[in-house]
Design a protein around this motif. Structure first.
Motif, short mmCIF file in Angstrom:
data_model
loop_
_atom_site.label_atom_id
_atom_site.label_comp_id
_atom_site.label_asym_id
_atom_site.label_seq_id
_atom_site.Cartn_x
_atom_site.Cartn_y
_atom_site.Cartn_z
N GLY A 1 -18.95 -18.78 19.45
CA GLY A 1 -18.56 -19.82 20.38
C GLY A 1 -19.71 -20.20 21.27
O GLY A 1 -20.79 -20.50 20.80
N LYS A 2 -19.49 -20.11 22.54
CA LYS A 2 -20.46 -20.57 23.51
C LYS A 2 -21.68 -19.63 23.53
O LYS A 2 -21.59 -18.48 23.94
CB LYS A 2 -19.80 -20.64 24.88
N ILE A 3 -22.80 -20.13 23.08
CA ILE A 3 -24.05 -19.39 23.15
C ILE A 3 -24.62 -19.55 24.55
O ILE A 3 -25.13 -18.63 25.14
CB ILE A 3 -25.05 -19.89 22.09
N SER A 4 -24.54 -20.75 25.04
CA SER A 4 -25.01 -21.05 26.39
C SER A 4 -24.26 -22.29 26.85
O SER A 4 -23.39 -22.80 26.15
CB SER A 4 -26.51 -21.33 26.36
N LYS A 5 -24.63 -22.80 28.01
CA LYS A 5 -23.98 -24.03 28.44
C LYS A 5 -24.56 -25.25 27.73
O LYS A 5 -24.13 -26.36 27.97
CB LYS A 5 -24.04 -24.19 29.95
N TYR A 6 -25.48 -25.02 26.81
CA TYR A 6 -26.13 -26.12 26.08
C TYR A 6 -25.78 -26.17 24.60
O TYR A 6 -25.86 -27.22 23.99
CB TYR A 6 -27.66 -26.01 26.22
N VAL A 7 -25.44 -25.03 23.99
CA VAL A 7 -25.24 -24.95 22.54
C VAL A 7 -24.02 -24.08 22.24
O VAL A 7 -23.83 -23.04 22.87
CB VAL A 7 -26.48 -24.36 21.83
N GLU A 8 -23.21 -24.50 21.26
CA GLU A 8 -22.11 -23.69 20.75
C GLU A 8 -22.33 -23.44 19.27
O GLU A 8 -22.91 -24.28 18.59
CB GLU A 8 -20.76 -24.39 20.96
N ASP A 9 -21.82 -22.31 18.78
CA ASP A 9 -21.91 -22.03 17.34
C ASP A 9 -20.53 -21.82 16.77
O ASP A 9 -19.60 -21.43 17.46
CB ASP A 9 -22.82 -20.83 17.06
N PHE A 10 -20.39 -22.15 15.47
CA PHE A 10 -19.13 -22.04 14.75
C PHE A 10 -19.41 -21.40 13.40
O PHE A 10 -20.30 -21.83 12.69
CB PHE A 10 -18.51 -23.42 14.52
N PHE A 11 -18.64 -20.38 13.05
CA PHE A 11 -18.77 -19.75 11.75
C PHE A 11 -17.97 -20.54 10.74
O PHE A 11 -16.78 -20.82 10.94
CB PHE A 11 -18.26 -18.30 11.82
N LEU A 12 -18.60 -20.93 9.63
CA LEU A 12 -17.94 -21.74 8.61
C LEU A 12 -17.54 -20.94 7.38
O LEU A 12 -16.85 -21.44 6.52
CB LEU A 12 -18.87 -22.88 8.17
N GLY A 13 -18.00 -19.70 7.26
CA GLY A 13 -17.72 -18.89 6.09
C GLY A 13 -18.94 -18.84 5.18
O GLY A 13 -19.87 -19.63 5.30
N ASP A 14 -18.96 -17.89 4.27
CA ASP A 14 -20.06 -17.71 3.32
C ASP A 14 -21.42 -17.62 4.02
O ASP A 14 -22.43 -18.11 3.50
CB ASP A 14 -20.10 -18.84 2.29
N GLY A 15 -21.46 -17.05 5.20
CA GLY A 15 -22.72 -16.89 5.93
C GLY A 15 -23.26 -18.17 6.54
O GLY A 15 -24.39 -18.19 7.01
N LYS A 16 -22.47 -19.22 6.54
CA LYS A 16 -22.94 -20.50 7.08
C LYS A 16 -22.47 -20.66 8.52
O LYS A 16 -21.35 -20.30 8.86
CB LYS A 16 -22.42 -21.66 6.24
N MET A 17 -23.35 -21.23 9.32
CA MET A 17 -23.06 -21.49 10.73
C MET A 17 -23.22 -22.97 11.02
O MET A 17 -24.00 -23.65 10.37
CB MET A 17 -24.01 -20.70 11.63
N GLN A 18 -22.46 -23.44 11.99
CA GLN A 18 -22.63 -24.80 12.49
C GLN A 18 -22.93 -24.71 13.97
O GLN A 18 -22.35 -23.89 14.69
CB GLN A 18 -21.35 -25.61 12.27
N TYR A 19 -23.86 -25.55 14.43
CA TYR A 19 -24.27 -25.56 15.83
C TYR A 19 -24.00 -26.92 16.44
O TYR A 19 -24.22 -27.95 15.81
CB TYR A 19 -25.75 -25.21 15.94
N PHE A 20 -23.51 -26.90 17.67
CA PHE A 20 -23.22 -28.11 18.42
C PHE A 20 -24.07 -28.09 19.68
O PHE A 20 -23.91 -27.21 20.53
CB PHE A 20 -21.73 -28.18 18.77
N VAL A 21 -25.00 -29.03 19.77
CA VAL A 21 -25.81 -29.18 20.98
C VAL A 21 -25.02 -30.11 21.90
O VAL A 21 -24.78 -31.27 21.57
CB VAL A 21 -27.21 -29.76 20.66
N LYS A 22 -24.61 -29.55 23.02
CA LYS A 22 -23.73 -30.29 23.93
C LYS A 22 -24.42 -31.55 24.45
O LYS A 22 -25.64 -31.66 24.46
CB LYS A 22 -23.32 -29.38 25.07
N PRO A 23 -23.60 -32.50 24.88
CA PRO A 23 -24.14 -33.81 25.28
C PRO A 23 -25.19 -33.74 26.39
O PRO A 23 -25.05 -33.00 27.36
CB PRO A 23 -22.90 -34.56 25.78
N LEU A 24 -26.22 -34.52 26.17
CA LEU A 24 -27.25 -34.74 27.19
C LEU A 24 -27.03 -36.12 27.78
O LEU A 24 -26.63 -37.04 27.08
CB LEU A 24 -28.65 -34.66 26.56
#
Length: 180
Positions: A32-55
């Motif tokens: 989930g929340k890595i910091s107040k700037y980036v979040e991560d999501f586990f997608l399965g099969d060792g894959k991750m998705q990252y969301f860079v929060k709005p600037l």
């Protein structure tokens, strides 16, 4: 001019739209929340998705804008990055070109997707999306001096980072370098 109370709503809508459209992944409790700037999501099969929060951005006409980015990590940094952003234009014409300038070099998007348009006072809010490589994202958007010019057939608008967002870029770069 964007109303302060509408910006979180637009960001929420864009995030939900992108999540439904692009991944359908599940966010387990361990991530989930890595910091107040980036979040991560586990997608399965060792894959991750990252969301860079709005600037936050501001246009040459002092209108507020926002930009966020989402990308997946399957094999190092070779995946595409989806960049979503908002810009206010005078007319409801189709946006046909997005140019990101970083000093003397520029990146021209191959295609621009419009999520929605909405009337905001006397202007039209355009919520847009482009895709780029992670390398281009890092080169053109993860620096303090870039600007983004959005063009239609008969108008254009340029947005740049706010002072606060310029300060946050360095933190985002460090976080992403650690993750990837």
């Amino acid at each position: 001019m964007l109303k302060i109370n509408k910006l979180p709503f637009l960001i929420f809508i864009a995030f939900i739209t992108f999540s439904t459209y692009n991944c359908g992944g599940i966010k387990p409790a361990a991530t989930g929340k890595i910091s107040k700037y980036v979040e991560d999501f586990f997608l399965g099969d060792g894959k991750m998705q990252y969301f860079v929060k709005p600037l936050e951005y501001v246009s040459t006409t002092e209108d507020e804008s926002a930009l966020d980015a989402t990308f997946r990590r399957a094999d190092k940094k070779n995946d595409s990055v989806t960049v979503n952003f908002s810009v206010l234009l005078n007319k409801n014409n189709t946006v046909n070109k997005v140019v990101i300038k970083n000093g003397e070099s520029e990146y021209v998007s191959e295609s621009v997707q419009t999520f929605f348009t909405q009337k905001e006072d006397e202007k039209i809010l355009h919520r847009l999306s482009i895709k780029t490589t992670y390398a281009d994202y890092k080169t053109y958007l993860l620096n303090q001096t870039h600007s983004i010019t959005v063009s239609t057939k008969d108008e254009s608008e340029t947005i740049s980072l706010t002072k606060k967002s310029k300060q946050n870029i360095e933190k985002i770069i460090l976080i992403l370098d650690d993750l990837l």
